[in-house]
Design a protein around this motif. Structure first.
Motif, short mmCIF file in Angstrom:
data_model
loop_
_atom_site.label_atom_id
_atom_site.label_comp_id
_atom_site.label_asym_id
_atom_site.label_seq_id
_atom_site.Cartn_x
_atom_site.Cartn_y
_atom_site.Cartn_z
N GLY A 167 0.81 -1.23 0.00
CA GLY A 167 0.00 0.00 0.00
C GLY A 167 0.83 1.27 0.00
N ILE A 168 2.07 1.17 -0.46
CA ILE A 168 2.94 2.36 -0.49
C ILE A 168 3.14 2.77 -1.95
CG2 ILE A 168 5.25 3.25 0.05
CD1 ILE A 168 5.18 0.89 2.26
N VAL A 169 2.77 4.01 -2.24
CA VAL A 169 2.92 4.51 -3.60
C VAL A 169 4.09 5.49 -3.62
CG1 VAL A 169 1.77 5.70 -5.51
CG2 VAL A 169 0.43 4.31 -3.92
N ALA A 170 5.00 5.30 -4.56
CA ALA A 170 6.18 6.17 -4.63
C ALA A 170 6.47 6.52 -6.08
CB ALA A 170 7.37 5.46 -4.00
N LEU A 171 7.23 7.60 -6.26
CA LEU A 171 7.59 8.05 -7.61
C LEU A 171 9.09 8.23 -7.69
CD1 LEU A 171 4.95 10.90 -8.05
CD2 LEU A 171 4.92 8.66 -9.17
N PRO A 172 9.73 7.77 -8.78
CA PRO A 172 11.18 7.97 -8.90
C PRO A 172 11.53 9.44 -9.13
CG PRO A 172 10.33 6.51 -10.65
CD PRO A 172 9.15 7.02 -9.90
N ALA A 173 12.68 9.87 -8.62
CA ALA A 173 13.13 11.25 -8.86
C ALA A 173 13.63 11.36 -10.29
CB ALA A 173 14.26 11.60 -7.90
N PRO A 174 13.26 12.42 -11.01
CA PRO A 174 13.73 12.55 -12.39
C PRO A 174 15.26 12.53 -12.47
CG PRO A 174 12.17 14.30 -11.83
CD PRO A 174 12.40 13.53 -10.57
N ALA A 179 16.04 6.91 -6.44
CA ALA A 179 15.48 7.65 -5.30
C ALA A 179 13.97 7.74 -5.51
CB ALA A 179 16.09 9.05 -5.23
N LEU A 180 13.21 7.26 -4.53
CA LEU A 180 11.75 7.21 -4.67
C LEU A 180 11.08 8.12 -3.64
CD1 LEU A 180 11.31 3.30 -4.85
CD2 LEU A 180 11.74 4.89 -6.75
N ARG A 181 10.21 8.99 -4.12
CA ARG A 181 9.47 9.86 -3.19
C ARG A 181 8.15 9.18 -2.85
NH1 ARG A 181 5.90 14.20 -3.77
NH2 ARG A 181 6.17 14.14 -6.04
N VAL A 182 7.91 8.99 -1.57
CA VAL A 182 6.67 8.32 -1.14
C VAL A 182 5.53 9.32 -1.20
CG1 VAL A 182 5.54 7.11 0.77
CG2 VAL A 182 7.99 6.77 0.34
N VAL A 183 4.50 8.98 -1.98
CA VAL A 183 3.36 9.90 -2.08
C VAL A 183 2.13 9.36 -1.34
CG1 VAL A 183 4.10 11.08 -4.18
CG2 VAL A 183 2.76 8.99 -4.37
N GLU A 184 2.17 8.10 -0.95
CA GLU A 184 1.05 7.51 -0.21
C GLU A 184 1.58 6.38 0.67
OE1 GLU A 184 -2.34 7.08 -3.01
OE2 GLU A 184 -2.88 5.45 -1.64
N GLY A 185 1.16 6.34 1.92
CA GLY A 185 1.51 5.21 2.79
C GLY A 185 2.83 5.36 3.50
N ALA A 186 3.30 6.60 3.70
CA ALA A 186 4.62 6.80 4.32
C ALA A 186 4.71 6.13 5.68
CB ALA A 186 4.90 8.30 4.44
N ARG A 187 3.61 6.11 6.42
CA ARG A 187 3.68 5.53 7.77
C ARG A 187 3.79 4.01 7.73
NH1 ARG A 187 2.55 10.12 11.02
NH2 ARG A 187 0.89 11.41 10.19
N ARG A 188 3.58 3.42 6.55
CA ARG A 188 3.67 1.95 6.44
C ARG A 188 5.06 1.47 6.06
NH1 ARG A 188 -1.91 2.49 4.71
NH2 ARG A 188 -1.32 3.13 2.63
N VAL A 189 5.98 2.40 5.76
CA VAL A 189 7.28 2.00 5.21
C VAL A 189 8.04 1.07 6.15
CG1 VAL A 189 9.59 2.85 4.60
CG2 VAL A 189 7.57 4.00 3.68
N ALA A 190 8.15 1.45 7.43
CA ALA A 190 9.01 0.69 8.36
C ALA A 190 8.54 -0.76 8.52
CB ALA A 190 9.06 1.38 9.71
#
Ligand SMILES: C[S@@+](CC[C@H](N)C(=O)[O-])C[C@H]1O[C@@H](n2cnc3c(N)ncnc32)[C@H](O)[C@@H]1O
Length: 383
Positions: A167-174, A179-190
């Motif tokens: 449930g974690i959505v991330a986008l690569p840095a151009p 490097a992936l920026r988390v746009v959804e679900g940051a609290r679920r990463v750990a």
């Protein structure tokens, strides 16, 4: 907890922080003593506290005082909430506003609106020039969460797919696809499989870009290794052998477990016990942290002019020591997570003056204008 009860809790915690408690332990103590608070409440209270620390001066101006209650009143006024709906005195809500409180508060002056200590504003302006105001504004906002894909283990595409399963959505840095920026679900990463299995690590984009700019042939010494973020980023690029060192052994306590999770080999040197010279020495020195104040906003208010001078002396000692451990033809990478010239370009200019055997290869400054946190890299070569 009701929204108003969360405001009352944040107000109490802010009072403790303003009395000198560091923010994180103050929040943990409150959470332990407040068993009725669920995870949603804890996250909401934490956000209220951290937002107010980032915007301490402007909210104090709006709320008419520098205590938890005035800061929460300032928050209501800033965000357009009717204070009468929050300060109701009912249940666990904050007490009803007094007449004085109702009359209190002013729009922040231009310097209050920067949300920086007064003494620092001239240094901030000299260091950042036309970026000074926009950067101060960005430091008032919450920081994004960035992940570094462990490219020794997986690809950015595979990491993105595995993160999505949790449930974690991330986008690569151009500018750096690993490097992936988390746009959804940051609290679920750990708790995610990707993190537990060492496919991703938490690391800000700016630090990742700095590590990606380093030459990794030959042996590496991470002289101020702390938790080992830089050593692990270099290991993922195939660097090695890598030695990690820190003057405080306890700062490296988690490094063996992190390295094992990443499938990396990092040898640990005891404080002051580094022998030989290295092809690359990384000196990620202790600094004001002015580039990361969105993450640790209480540090912004604790820094003093004397403290900054003391840090400058320590930085000069460390870079001198690190230079002795750099082999002829090797590189020395000086890094800070600061945007202040006194800790960055000035420090390097003074070092090069003392050490003519070194030359500057490249200098890069990162910040919200081109990356994420404020971060500085100087890469020097020993001739
Ligand atoms: C900015 S932190 C390092 C962060 C780390 N490189 C990372 O990526 O997680 C600075 C570190 O320098 C260490 N330090 C302070 N004085 C030092 C010294 N004289 N020699 C070596 N390390 C030192 C501190 O204990 C602290 O862990």
């Amino acid at each position: 907890m009701t929204p108003a009860a969360r405001v009352a809790a944040a107000s109490e915690i802010l009072d403790r922080i303003l009395a000198g408690d560091p923010a994180e332990p103050a929040l943990i103590r409150w959470a332990r003593a407040s068993r009725y608070a669920g995870s949603g409440d804890r996250a909401a209270v934490r956000d209220l506290v951290y937002d107010s620390l980032r915007k301490l001066r402007s909210r104090a101006a709006l709320g008419g005082g520098l205590d938890g209650r005035a800061l929460m009143l300032g928050m209501c006024r800033e965000t357009g909430q009717d204070p009468a709906q929050v300060f109701t005195g009912q249940g666990h809500a904050p007490a009803v506003l007094t007449d004085d409180e109702k009359q209190s508060g002013n729009p922040p002056s231009p310097s209050e609106a920067m949300d920086l200590p007064d003494w620092l504003i001239p240094l901030w302006r000299d260091s950042l020039g036309e970026r000074a105001d926009p950067t101060a504004r960005q430091m008032r906002e919450r920081a994004p969460v960035w992940l570094r894909v462990n490219t020794a283990r997986t690809t950015p595409d595979k990491a993105l797919r595995l993160l999505a399963q949790d449930g974690i959505v991330a986008l690569p840095a151009p500018q750096l696809p690993s490097a992936l920026r988390v746009v959804e679900g940051a609290r679920r990463v750990a708790a995610s499989a990707s993190y537990r299995e060492g496919d991703v690590e938490l690391q800000d984009l700016s630090a990742q870009l700095a590590c990606a700019a380093l030459p990794v042939q030959g042996s590496v010494l991470d002289f101020c290794a702390g938790g080992g973020g830089k050593a692990l980023a270099l290991a993922a690029r195939g660097a090695g052998p890598i030695v990690a060192h820190d003057s405080d052994m306890s700062r490296m306590a988690d490094l063996p477990a992190r390295a094992a999770r990443a499938g990396a080999r990092v040898d640990i040197a005891r404080p002051g016990k580094v022998s030989g010279t290295f092809g690359l020495v990384v000196a990620d020195v202790p600094c004001s942290g002015s580039g990361t104040w969105r993450r640790t906003p209480d540090a912004k208010w604790r820094l003093t002019a004397d403290g900054l001078r003391e840090l400058s002396k320590i930085q000069a000692q460390i870079i001198d020591k690190a230079s002795e451990l750099t082999c002829t033809g090797g590189h020395l990478a000086y890094m800070t997570c600061s945007v202040l010239q006194a800790e960055n370009a000035d420090q390097i200019a003074a070092f090069l003056h003392r050490n003519p055997a070194f030359e500057l290869v490249e200098e890069q400054s990162f910040g919200p204008w081109n990356a994420s946190d404020g971060f500085y890299l100087s890469l020097l070569r020993r001739n």
